[in-house]
Design an enzyme around this catalytic site. Structure first.
Site, mmCIF file in Angstrom:
data_model
loop_
_atom_site.group_PDB
_atom_site.id
_atom_site.type_symbol
_atom_site.label_atom_id
_atom_site.label_comp_id
_atom_site.label_asym_id
_atom_site.label_seq_id
_atom_site.Cartn_x
_atom_site.Cartn_y
_atom_site.Cartn_z
ATOM 1 C CE1 TYR A 186 -4.210 1.014 -0.309
ATOM 2 C CE2 TYR A 186 -4.501 -1.095 0.805
ATOM 3 C CZ TYR A 186 -5.010 -0.058 0.048
ATOM 4 O OH TYR A 186 -6.306 -0.094 -0.355
ATOM 5 C CD GLU A 227 -4.407 5.339 0.905
ATOM 6 O OE1 GLU A 227 -4.207 5.935 1.974
ATOM 7 O OE2 GLU A 227 -5.485 4.786 0.623
ATOM 8 C CG ASP A 286 -6.870 10.614 -24.531
ATOM 9 O OD1 ASP A 286 -5.889 9.861 -24.614
ATOM 10 O OD2 ASP A 286 -8.000 10.239 -24.142
ATOM 11 C CB THR A 331 -3.825 3.866 -22.570
ATOM 12 O OG1 THR A 331 -3.528 3.942 -23.967
ATOM 13 C CG2 THR A 331 -5.273 4.241 -22.344
ATOM 14 C CE LYS A 337 -6.343 2.344 -25.674
ATOM 15 N NZ LYS A 337 -7.315 3.451 -25.705
ATOM 16 N NE ARG A 342 -5.648 -4.119 -20.681
ATOM 17 C CZ ARG A 342 -6.089 -3.642 -21.841
ATOM 18 N NH1 ARG A 342 -6.964 -2.673 -21.883
ATOM 19 N NH2 ARG A 342 -5.658 -4.135 -22.982
#
Ligand SMILES: *Cc1c(COP(=O)(O)O)cnc(C)c1O
Length: 558
Positions: free
Chosen positions: A198, A200, A344, A370, A373, A379
């Site tokens: 974790y 954060e 984008d 992303t 691609k 991903r």
């Protein structure tokens, strides 16, 4: 010559003799250091790791039979450990198999024999004949079953699903423009123990203790993203492209504010303002369209509309736009309007990284993407921005919209960015575009209408309805039956329902990853036309499927 050497208690004496008798080499002795009983895999790991890292030229491992050492060392990728009982076997292990770790058994081999075997091993070069290169490559192949074989034992059902995907990737011709095939290195990082943490917050400013390892990974990802794209600041935490876009909206505007973006049915993305998406629900979306005749963005018309609409954000970038974007012109429009320029680049990020499409980074306030691609990573999502937005974007991602980041995926993004810094990736990006043009031309030459008349990037759209009255849905199904995978897609000013569509979208990122060039791309383009010419003809589909299988067998997915 550097040799890493290790032994357990059974091989301890022979190890000492080898080091003493072999003056040509610099030995790195990983132990053991005495005759007390110990566990051979510990020393096999230490030697194999040095070989895998390339810190040494060879490894040598000794135990009583040599067998346990061989088994343990061979668990390392790119390590080929061979148990040799005589000089002849050692020579063949080098010549044919490219062995890089020599294992010996102290029960059967004395000091004199060991010296002879080691001499033969290190002085024999690896045979580069095509058949041997091919066979060795198959041992190391990234998607061999052995790559994920741990699951065969632990969870056979999930193993079966993964194996089915491997087989599918191997045997189909994947022309989905938004997909690609990531490297083993990317997948290893994505599947790593970094997922257990974790974290954060951001590197150096976390809410949990114990974040030094993930800090290192995230710092690498941020630094490499900035270096690769020439950006001031990178946020590598967004879980996907849509959340990267959400982060920019959250960082800059308020609900109800206006975003001017490309209409979804003309190539825009859900997260650019579709009414069913958060973006369309929260913001006042005004769509722009492409020119009816050229099917390209008319920048003068866009400027006129932007000056009327006065958006807070002008958003460009698309999921199905086959033409190059003019970022300099878009910047001019944003300056005239006084709005934020957001690009984008999800689809074209790999082309941008490899220099096959102009980069939006010098022009835009924000660039989102992303990473899976054309960029060929895991991903996930990415935001790049000018320094003055750094704080705002970081708080928008966390605590604004996400909790703990996926540090394993972030590490995989770092691996991906490093891959793009290698010179051969420029060739890859250029080849994706060359392949796309070649395939597009082959389809076009057979009379099929291509949206906008061609392509500048990794994808093109075929107007199947306009050419022959068939729907995109039926066209995609017929191609699928022949082992060619595309998706149905709306085309500008589509008259079909979004479920059926008038077009198909075809992309070349994936076939280029497996090494195909213009000749294969044109061949596949011809097959696409063969299928589309008569979509109910199952005999043609079977014929193409057989040809596709023969072709994919020659171009292994790496
Ligand atoms: C694919 C895509 C996205 C979002 O991708 P997800 O990771 O699926 O959320 C965003 N923008 C564009 C233009 C895309 O093509």
């Amino acid at each position: 010559m550097k040799i890493a050497i290790g032994a357990d208690h059974g091989g301890f004496e022979l190890k000492k003799n080898i080091i003493a008798s072999f003056a040509d080499a610099e030995f790195i002795d990983v132990g053991c250091t005495g005759p007390e009983a110990c566990d051979f895999p510990d020393y096999a790991d230490a030697v194999a790791e040095k070989v895998a890292l390339g810190e040494v030229d060879f490894g040598v491992l000794v135990c009583r039979t040599g067998m346990g050492m061989t088994m343990a060392a061979n668990r390392f990728q790119n390590v080929r450990a061979a148990l040799c009982l005589d000089a002849g076997t050692a020579e063949l292990a080098r010549q044919h198999n490219g062995a890089n770790v020599l294992c010996m058994g102290a029960d059967k081999t004395d000091a004199a024999q060991a010296a002879e075997i080691l001499t033969a091993f290190v002085s024999t070069s690896v045979d580069e004949a095509e058949r041997h290169v091919r066979r060795r490559a198959k041992i190391e192949r990234a998607r061999r079953l052995s790559d994920f074989s741990g699951l065969a034992h632990d969870d056979p059902e999930v193993y079966a699903a993964i194996k089915a995907q491997v087989t599918q990737e191997d045997t189909e011709i994947n022309l989905i423009a938004s997909e690609n095939t990531s490297s083993r290195a990317v997948r290893l990082a994505a599947g790593s123990v970094l997922m257990n943490k974790y974290a954060e917050g951001y590197p150096g400013k976390r809410w949990y203790s114990g974040c030094l390892p993930v800090d290192a990974a995230e710092e690498l990802a941020r630094k490499r993203a900035c270096e690769l794209f020439g950006a001031d600041h990178a946020n590598v935490q967004p879980h996907c492209g849509s959340s990267a876009n959400m982060a920019v909206y959250f960082a800059t505007i308020k609900p109800g504010d206006t975003i001017l973006s490309l209409s979804l049915d003309q190539g825009g993305h859900l997260s650019h303002g579709s009414p069913v998406n958060f973006s369309g629900k929260l913001y006042n979306i005004v769509p722009y369209t492409v020119d009816r005749a050229t099917e390209r963005i008319d920048y003068d018309a866009l400027e006129k509309q932007a000056l009327e609409v006065k958006p807070k954000i002008l958003l460009t970038g698309a999921s199905a736009y086959p033409r190059a974007l003019d970022f300099k012109r878009i910047r001019e429009i944003c300056d005239k309007v006084g709005c934020i320029m957001m690009v984008d680049m999800a689809h074209i990020a790999g082309l941008v990284a490899g220099g096959a499409h102009e980069s939006p980074v010098p022009y835009a306030d924000f660039v989102t993407s992303t990473t899976h691609k054309t960029l060929r990573g895991p991903r996930g999502g990415l935001v790049l921005c000018k320094e003055k937005w750094a704080k705002a974007i970081d708080s928008a991602v966390f605590p604004g919209m996400q909790g703990g980041p996926l540090e394993n995926i972030i590490a995989a993004k770092a691996v991906c960015f490093r891959e793009w810094m290698q010179p051969e990736m420029k060739d890859y990006a250029a080849q994706v575009v060359k392949n796309c043009k070649a395939m597009c031309k082959a389809v076009q030459d057979r009379g099929w209408r291509i949206v906008s008349g061609g392509t500048d990037n990794h994808l093109f759209l075929v107007d199947v309805k306009g050419t022959k009255g068939i729907t995109g849905k039926d066209a995609a199904a017929a191609l699928d039956a022949a082992g060619i995978v595309v998706n149905k897609n709306t085309i500008p000013y589509d008259t079909e329902s979004p479920f059926k569509c008038s077009g198909i979208r075809v992309g070349t990122a994936s076939i280029t990853t497996r090494g195909m060039k213009e000749a294969e791309a044109a061949l596949i383009g011809g097959w696409i036309a063969d299928i589309l010419d008569d979509i109910t003809n199952t005999a043609v589909q079977a014929e193409v499927k057989a040809k596709a299988a023969a072709l994919t067998a020659k171009f292994l997915v790496p």
